[in-house]
Design a protein around this motif. Sequence first.
Motif, PDB file in Angstrom:
ATOM      1  N   SER B 201      37.166 -45.755   8.306  1.00  0.00           N
ATOM      2  CA  SER B 201      35.989 -46.497   7.866  1.00  0.00           C
ATOM      3  C   SER B 201      35.414 -45.998   6.538  1.00  0.00           C
ATOM      4  N   LYS B 202      35.863 -44.800   6.097  1.00  0.00           N
ATOM      5  CA  LYS B 202      35.353 -44.245   4.847  1.00  0.00           C
ATOM      6  C   LYS B 202      36.488 -43.544   4.114  1.00  0.00           C
ATOM      7  N   ILE B 203      36.470 -43.521   2.790  1.00  0.00           N
ATOM      8  CA  ILE B 203      37.436 -42.669   2.100  1.00  0.00           C
ATOM      9  C   ILE B 203      36.962 -41.228   2.279  1.00  0.00           C
ATOM     10  N   PRO B 204      37.922 -40.270   2.309  1.00  0.00           N
ATOM     11  CA  PRO B 204      37.549 -38.884   2.630  1.00  0.00           C
ATOM     12  C   PRO B 204      36.438 -38.332   1.728  1.00  0.00           C
ATOM     13  N   ARG B 205      36.454 -38.722   0.466  1.00  0.00           N
ATOM     14  CA  ARG B 205      35.430 -38.248  -0.469  1.00  0.00           C
ATOM     15  C   ARG B 205      34.030 -38.586   0.030  1.00  0.00           C
ATOM     16  N   GLU B 206      33.884 -39.766   0.646  1.00  0.00           N
ATOM     17  CA  GLU B 206      32.570 -40.195   1.145  1.00  0.00           C
ATOM     18  C   GLU B 206      32.255 -39.635   2.528  1.00  0.00           C
ATOM     19  N   ALA B 207      33.286 -39.213   3.234  1.00  0.00           N
ATOM     20  CA  ALA B 207      33.093 -38.726   4.611  1.00  0.00           C
ATOM     21  C   ALA B 207      32.737 -37.241   4.654  1.00  0.00           C
ATOM     22  N   GLN B 208      32.809 -36.554   3.516  1.00  0.00           N
ATOM     23  CA  GLN B 208      32.622 -35.097   3.505  1.00  0.00           C
ATOM     24  C   GLN B 208      31.226 -34.687   3.976  1.00  0.00           C
ATOM     25  N   THR B 209      31.180 -33.704   4.858  1.00  0.00           N
ATOM     26  CA  THR B 209      29.916 -33.091   5.292  1.00  0.00           C
ATOM     27  C   THR B 209      30.108 -31.564   5.265  1.00  0.00           C
ATOM     28  N   GLY B 210      29.082 -30.821   5.663  1.00  0.00           N
ATOM     29  CA  GLY B 210      29.246 -29.371   5.826  1.00  0.00           C
ATOM     30  C   GLY B 210      28.566 -28.536   4.765  1.00  0.00           C
ATOM     31  N   PRO B 211      28.568 -27.203   4.967  1.00  0.00           N
ATOM     32  CA  PRO B 211      27.835 -26.289   4.081  1.00  0.00           C
ATOM     33  C   PRO B 211      28.309 -26.309   2.625  1.00  0.00           C
ATOM     34  N   ALA B 212      29.620 -26.495   2.385  1.00  0.00           N
ATOM     35  CA  ALA B 212      30.110 -26.507   0.993  1.00  0.00           C
ATOM     36  C   ALA B 212      29.564 -27.737   0.279  1.00  0.00           C
ATOM     37  N   LYS B 213      29.616 -28.884   0.926  1.00  0.00           N
ATOM     38  CA  LYS B 213      29.103 -30.129   0.345  1.00  0.00           C
ATOM     39  C   LYS B 213      27.601 -30.002   0.068  1.00  0.00           C
ATOM     40  N   ARG B 214      26.870 -29.393   1.017  1.00  0.00           N
ATOM     41  CA  ARG B 214      25.413 -29.243   0.868  1.00  0.00           C
ATOM     42  C   ARG B 214      25.053 -28.075  -0.048  1.00  0.00           C
ATOM     43  N   ASN B 215      26.069 -27.284  -0.434  1.00  0.00           N
ATOM     44  CA  ASN B 215      25.868 -26.060  -1.209  1.00  0.00           C
ATOM     45  C   ASN B 215      24.881 -25.122  -0.509  1.00  0.00           C
ATOM     46  N   ASP B 216      25.110 -24.937   0.789  1.00  0.00           N
ATOM     47  CA  ASP B 216      24.250 -24.104   1.630  1.00  0.00           C
ATOM     48  C   ASP B 216      24.782 -22.662   1.559  1.00  0.00           C
ATOM     49  N   LYS B 217      24.291 -21.920   0.532  1.00  0.00           N
ATOM     50  CA  LYS B 217      24.868 -20.602   0.208  1.00  0.00           C
ATOM     51  C   LYS B 217      24.694 -19.573   1.322  1.00  0.00           C
ATOM     52  N   THR B 218      23.542 -19.616   1.998  1.00  0.00           N
ATOM     53  CA  THR B 218      23.294 -18.657   3.082  1.00  0.00           C
ATOM     54  C   THR B 218      24.379 -18.778   4.146  1.00  0.00           C
ATOM     55  N   THR B 219      24.641 -20.013   4.577  1.00  0.00           N
ATOM     56  CA  THR B 219      25.650 -20.230   5.616  1.00  0.00           C
ATOM     57  C   THR B 219      27.046 -19.858   5.112  1.00  0.00           C
ATOM     58  N   ILE B 220      27.372 -20.244   3.876  1.00  0.00           N
ATOM     59  CA  ILE B 220      28.693 -19.937   3.315  1.00  0.00           C
ATOM     60  C   ILE B 220      28.935 -18.423   3.312  1.00  0.00           C
ATOM     61  N   ASN B 221      27.947 -17.668   2.817  1.00  0.00           N
ATOM     62  CA  ASN B 221      28.112 -16.212   2.767  1.00  0.00           C
ATOM     63  C   ASN B 221      28.226 -15.610   4.163  1.00  0.00           C
ATOM     64  N   ARG B 222      27.410 -16.117   5.086  1.00  0.00           N
ATOM     65  CA  ARG B 222      27.489 -15.572   6.443  1.00  0.00           C
ATOM     66  C   ARG B 222      28.845 -15.869   7.065  1.00  0.00           C
ATOM     67  N   HIS B 223      29.355 -17.085   6.848  1.00  0.00           N
ATOM     68  CA  HIS B 223      30.668 -17.456   7.392  1.00  0.00           C
ATOM     69  C   HIS B 223      31.770 -16.521   6.895  1.00  0.00           C
ATOM     70  N   ILE B 224      31.737 -16.216   5.592  1.00  0.00           N
ATOM     71  CA  ILE B 224      32.772 -15.336   5.036  1.00  0.00           C
ATOM     72  C   ILE B 224      32.689 -13.951   5.685  1.00  0.00           C
ATOM     73  N   HIS B 225      31.459 -13.479   5.945  1.00  0.00           N
ATOM     74  CA  HIS B 225      31.296 -12.188   6.627  1.00  0.00           C
ATOM     75  C   HIS B 225      31.768 -12.246   8.079  1.00  0.00           C
ATOM     76  N   GLN B 226      31.598 -13.423   8.723  1.00  0.00           N
ATOM     77  CA  GLN B 226      31.999 -13.556  10.128  1.00  0.00           C
ATOM     78  C   GLN B 226      33.520 -13.426  10.300  1.00  0.00           C
ATOM     79  N   LEU B 227      34.266 -13.849   9.258  1.00  0.00           N
ATOM     80  CA  LEU B 227      35.733 -13.813   9.343  1.00  0.00           C
ATOM     81  C   LEU B 227      36.231 -12.395   9.134  1.00  0.00           C
TER      82      LEU B 227
END
Lengths: 248, 248
Positions: B201-227
């Motif tokens: 129903s959408k091209i992938p470019r329009e379907a994108q969600t998540g912390p990278a798309k939102r540029n949510d730096k706190t979550t991105i940094n925490r995720h990298i530490h979690q791995l």
Amino acid sequence: MLKVTVLGTGNVASHFINAFSKNSDIQLVQIFNHKAETLKTYSSFDTTTQLENLKPADVYLVCIKDDYIEGLIHKINQHKAIVAHTSGSLPLLDSINRDAVFYPLQTFSKDKNITFKDLPICIETKHKSDFKILQTLANLLEAKSYAVNSEQRQDMHLAAVFVCNFVNHLYHIGHEICSQKQLPFDILKPLIQETADKINSKIPREAQTGPAKRNDKTTINRHIHQLDNPDYQEIYRYLTSSIQKTYE
Amino acid sequence: MLKVTVLGTGNVASHFINAFSKNSDIQLVQIFNHKAETLKTYSSFDTTTQLENLKPADVYLVCIKDDYIEGLIHKINQHKAIVAHTSGSLPLLDSINRDAVFYPLQTFSKDKNITFKDLPICIETKHKSDFKILQTLANLLEAKSYAVNSEQRQDMHLAAVFVCNFVNHLYHIGHEICSQKQLPFDILKPLIQETADKINSKIPREAQTGPAKRNDKTTINRHIHQLDNPDYQEIYRYLTSSIQKTYE
């Protein structure tokens, strides 16, 4: 009849509003947003832009951006009710007595319908009795509820980023390759569907196929040369190397 | 009645053998493999381990590993018939008069059924008349045939690696995170399904969600530490950065 108020009108909020308003066992008391403009869509409901005008409800469901959740929750002067946010990342707030989490593990788009049936909802509460209330709410939506604490929820969210957000970006790269070469993206759709379906009959480790798994160096090197975007080349290299290490 | 012989008994071969043997408009003449052992499964069919014993057929479908295809095709002394390989990568061979490609764009596992209905098959031939014969074969399987030349096929194959093989590896990483944290992988399945469904129903470019798309730096940094796996950290960084560049 469970009385629920939704705070927010974004992707997640709109799907909850839709599901609650259709459910005869749930009373959608009110919809809050600080912008009057975005509430126009919901003119047939009781709406407010002022937190002090919130009416009594059993559950205040806070579906707004992570960065604003804490500030907003503190301002809701309804601490006798459950205040549940829908974030995958944020922990419970010590300062709020009946703070809770009601995190639906799904990707929401405003204009694409979602069924809540069998959808996993991760619930965390401070009080057992609140857990039961939120579990009832999930049951009324026919969703599946899971007791997931803050640490586990952060891990679920991380896993979700890999299997959803990153996966969608790989779809985007596939779409771009097709566009550049004037090939129809439709040709990839059965493959995308089958790849997703496979997880129902095999664990991903066993389902792996492709040049990296087969260690087909000629194809791997040619593929890297075919890509003209250096970022995509790096993604190709890292994912290939990671697949190879998995099967060493 | 189209007469087809299958060379090979691997993932792709086994699904073609299954589909041909059930189809009343296709005669499965013979199955070849150089190992007698692997032919035991097909004892109810005419099988051979010797290329010189191949019986006449309209199409010899070569479903073996890329590295061995050229050598084997040269040894088939049946150049009056179409010799079609099923590889996503290999070009047509100049030295063979009726060399052709019959590449099904799908991921095959031996013990998981595949429907050929609507499945895209990329066909390339030297002669128009051969294209029509292979198109008939695809039609009999209810598959969708596409005329795709060697260069386009290599690009399709590259796109397929991103949307299938790499996607499955991301599922594997999600599975590993769940296993390590004693969380059920089942909880991710509706999300995986919905992410794949969205492309309809959408091209992938329009379907994108998540912390990278939102540029949510706190979550991105925490995720990298979690791995705790450095390779997964790099994959996280590269995919996040690539998503961010897509929406700059």
